[in-house]
Scaffold this active site. Structure first.
Site, PDB file in Angstrom:
ATOM      1  CD  GLN A  52      -2.778  -1.034   2.550  1.00 34.67           C
ATOM      2  OE1 GLN A  52      -2.363  -0.428   3.540  1.00 34.67           O
ATOM      3  NE2 GLN A  52      -3.917  -1.716   2.574  1.00 34.67           N
ATOM      4  CB  THR A  83      -9.679  -5.111   4.469  1.00 32.06           C
ATOM      5  OG1 THR A  83      -9.163  -3.806   4.181  1.00 32.06           O
ATOM      6  CG2 THR A  83      -9.407  -6.004   3.286  1.00 32.06           C
ATOM      7  CB  THR A  85      -7.943  -0.238   2.398  1.00 32.19           C
ATOM      8  OG1 THR A  85      -8.278   0.735   3.388  1.00 32.19           O
ATOM      9  CG2 THR A  85      -6.845   0.296   1.509  1.00 32.19           C
ATOM     10  CB  CYS A 196     -11.279   1.641   8.426  1.00 30.00           C
ATOM     11  SG  CYS A 196      -9.876   0.674   9.034  1.00 30.00           S
TER      12      CYS A 196
END
Length: 230
Positions: A52, A83, A85, A196
């Site tokens: 990331q 998750t 993201t 999140c």
């Protein structure tokens, strides 16, 4: 009952919540000694976080795609990525499997629309708050998305990675998130998306004057809906 394929470890703190919720939900609905049929592939989050930070999303996607493929071979009927993201790399995951995936933003949008809320405030990692892969998914469902200002986004992100992902729950951070939420409400947010999967460990309904949409709970419950679908 279908078998849920969970890709977790991002972080394991929230993945543990997924496992708990899916089993509690199945027990609640079916009673007795019933529990969820699920498979878990837990990755090393240190490796994912490095990809990331270095903008190496294709490599992260390939790694998670391999995890999904392993779950499919082991008997999973569909994939749940534990998750928010990493839904950024969904295309890399889906090209390696022949079973469906359950997108966390779609499940969340459905809950928001059921609540007749048109504008939400989005909290999450900086990637989720600033990039379009997640916001556009909500917006395509007719939902207006507000995000914190740049300084607030930086602090929200810092708390996630430096505290929540390692199980460190700080009252000072809860107070900070409360203020960020208030600012979003003042800007017009009718609800707040905890975008999140760790934020629900810190922020609770009493911390907001408007409804909270905890994506961990929403995603986990929706996975049970799919698993028990006739």
């Amino acid at each position: 009952m279908k078998t849920i394929g969970l890709i977790g470890g991002m972080s394991w703190e929230s993945t543990a919540e997924y496992y708990k919720i899916v089993n509690e939900e199945v027990k609640h609905r079916l009673g007795g000694l019933h529990s969820a049929k699920c498979l878990l592939y837990s990755v090393d989050f240190e490796e994912i976080e490095r990809y990331q930070a270095e903008d190496r999303w294709a490599e992260a996607g390939s790694l998670l795609g391999d995890a999904a493929h392993s779950l499919e071979r082991a008997g999973a009927d569909f994939i749940v990525i534990c998750t928010n993201t990493m839904h950024k790399v969904m295309e890399y995951i889906e090209e390696k499997i022949d079973i469906p995936t359950l997108h966390i933003a779609d499940a969340t949008a459905n809950q928001i629309n059921k609540s007749n809320i048109g504008t939400i405030g989005l909290l999450g990692t900086k990637y989720t708050m600033e990039q379009n892969f997640y916001k556009s998914r909500l917006e395509s469902n007719g939902i207006k998305v507000l995000t914190p200002n740049p300084l607030e986004r930086e602090m929200v992100n810092k708390v996630i990675y430096e505290e929540l992902c390692v199980g460190n729950i700080q009252q000072s951070s809860r107070e900070y998130y409360r203020q960020v939420i208030k600012n979003l409400v003042d800007a017009g947010a009718e609800g707040i998306v905890l975008g999140c999967t760790e934020i629900g460990l810190l922020v609770k309904p009493e911390d907001s004057e408007v409804p909270l949409f905890d994506t961990t709970v929403i995603h986990a419950v929706e996975s049970v809906n799919l698993a028990l679908e006739s």
